[in-house]
Scaffold this active site. Sequence first.
Site, short mmCIF file in Angstrom:
data_model
loop_
_atom_site.label_atom_id
_atom_site.label_comp_id
_atom_site.label_asym_id
_atom_site.label_seq_id
_atom_site.Cartn_x
_atom_site.Cartn_y
_atom_site.Cartn_z
CB THR A 98 -0.78 0.21 1.22
OG1 THR A 98 -1.52 -0.99 1.28
CG2 THR A 98 -2.00 1.40 1.14
CE LYS B 272 -4.82 -1.25 2.06
NZ LYS B 272 -5.30 -2.50 2.94
CE LYS C 195 2.59 1.39 5.01
NZ LYS C 195 1.67 0.81 3.79
P1 NAP Z 1 6.08 -6.46 7.29
O1 NAP Z 1 5.58 -7.69 7.88
O2 NAP Z 1 6.70 -5.21 7.83
O3 NAP Z 1 6.77 -7.06 5.57
C1 NAP Z 1 7.27 -5.94 4.98
C2 NAP Z 1 8.38 -6.66 4.19
O4 NAP Z 1 9.07 -5.65 3.22
C3 NAP Z 1 9.62 -7.29 5.37
O5 NAP Z 1 9.95 -8.37 4.93
C4 NAP Z 1 10.61 -5.89 4.88
O6 NAP Z 1 11.71 -6.59 4.91
C5 NAP Z 1 10.34 -5.81 3.37
N1 NAP Z 1 10.80 -4.37 3.26
C6 NAP Z 1 10.40 -3.28 3.56
N2 NAP Z 1 10.95 -2.14 3.38
C7 NAP Z 1 11.87 -2.75 2.47
C8 NAP Z 1 12.85 -1.78 1.87
N3 NAP Z 1 12.99 -0.70 1.70
N4 NAP Z 1 13.81 -2.80 0.93
C9 NAP Z 1 13.51 -4.28 0.96
N5 NAP Z 1 12.54 -4.80 1.40
C10 NAP Z 1 11.96 -4.14 2.66
O7 NAP Z 1 4.77 -5.69 6.61
P2 NAP Z 1 3.13 -6.67 6.00
O8 NAP Z 1 2.25 -6.42 7.13
O9 NAP Z 1 3.61 -7.87 5.39
O10 NAP Z 1 2.90 -5.32 5.06
C11 NAP Z 1 3.34 -5.34 3.71
C12 NAP Z 1 2.51 -4.44 2.93
O11 NAP Z 1 1.19 -4.89 2.54
C13 NAP Z 1 2.34 -2.81 3.40
O12 NAP Z 1 2.56 -1.96 2.36
C14 NAP Z 1 1.25 -2.88 4.10
O13 NAP Z 1 0.66 -1.55 4.44
C15 NAP Z 1 0.35 -3.80 3.21
N6 NAP Z 1 -0.66 -4.51 3.84
C16 NAP Z 1 -0.51 -5.11 4.93
C17 NAP Z 1 -1.83 -5.92 5.57
C18 NAP Z 1 -1.65 -6.67 6.91
O14 NAP Z 1 -2.83 -6.90 7.48
N7 NAP Z 1 -0.51 -6.91 7.39
C19 NAP Z 1 -2.96 -5.96 4.89
C20 NAP Z 1 -2.93 -5.14 3.77
C21 NAP Z 1 -1.81 -4.70 3.07
P3 NAP Z 1 12.53 -7.01 6.82
O15 NAP Z 1 12.03 -8.34 6.76
O16 NAP Z 1 13.95 -6.84 6.33
O17 NAP Z 1 11.84 -6.15 7.55
#
Ligand code: NAP
Length: 296
Positions: free
Chosen positions: A97, A172, A240
């Site tokens: 997102t 979104k 965010k």
């Molecule tokens: P998360 O658990 O923090 O995972 C994010 C992943 O992206 C981690 O593996 C992180 O690596 C990697 N990452 C972040 N910044 C990076 C960068 N600059 N370079 C390389 N790798 C990077 O977050 P998430 O909950 O999976 O969410 C991911 C996305 O989906 C976000 O945009 C979020 O808003 C969206 N989303 C999440 C949900 C939910 O319920 N969780 C629902 C809908 C949408 P590291 O392992 O090194 O930290």
Amino acid sequence: MSLSLGFIGLGIMGRPMARHLLNAGYHVTVWNRSRPGIDALVAAGAVAADGPVQVAEVSDIVITMVGDSNDVEQVVLGEQGVLAGAHRGLILIDMSTISPEVTRKIAAACAAKGVDMLDAPVSGGERGAVEGTLSIMVGGKREVVERCMPILRLLGNSIEHVGDHGMGQTVKLCNQVICGLNILAVAEGLTLAAKAGADPAQVVRIVSKGAAGSWMVSNLGPKMVEGDYAPGFMIKLQMKDLRLALEAAANMEVPLPGTAIAQQMFQTAAADGAAEEGTQALVKALEKLANTRVAR
Ligand code: NAP
């Protein structure tokens, strides 16, 4: 089925999503910034790449599921990013997102290299990712969306093409405005219940069956009652998304007063140490204001 897929970003959402692609029999090359995500997927049959460049070199379609706008810019446009290893005809699907405006900028940079991009953010939480039941809103060219449908169907059960580049992200953000206010509503209702001496668990049970029922009541209400703040969706990510929504709204002179209040309440919880807890931890900020406790 002979398509080679790439997946970048193996966090809470990315891990189960990449697993669905493997389970469907695709060859999946993965990369994550930290090692645990990579190890989990390699154990499930994926091939690890050295970085985004290598993922792009060996893939027909690359999916990114990272964090904020600058993270997607880094993994796609950076010196070691996807475009540095891209070939003409590659498709990039960004499912993070991020800002609609930044999405349009990335899509233009992709087009200049012969790469088609879709913005395909998701709703449905960790559970939707694990169960493959996400709701996916897609921006980009219709013919590209149609080509990617077999892949998207492995991840979600509602997939809608909503317009050109950036429109998936715009939809979104509307979703996140509704989620953010809804979480605040659940937290406030349960705080009132606790202070008044009603049983919050019973309130969740009753409310979930009536007109105030919602995904937030059914999924986050029980966690607030149990004091289970483990993240499905972290407060810092919700902040965010509300920031992105408020920025997009400000550019169009759209007032979102409720969103601004919800954003400030998430900020309050984050300032008190809950940034990496789940969004249900918002209730702790309300508990403090009311000097009561919802969790048993
Ligand atoms: P998360 O658990 O923090 O995972 C994010 C992943 O992206 C981690 O593996 C992180 O690596 C990697 N990452 C972040 N910044 C990076 C960068 N600059 N370079 C390389 N790798 C990077 O977050 P998430 O909950 O999976 O969410 C991911 C996305 O989906 C976000 O945009 C979020 O808003 C969206 N989303 C999440 C949900 C939910 O319920 N969780 C629902 C809908 C949408 P590291 O392992 O090194 O930290």
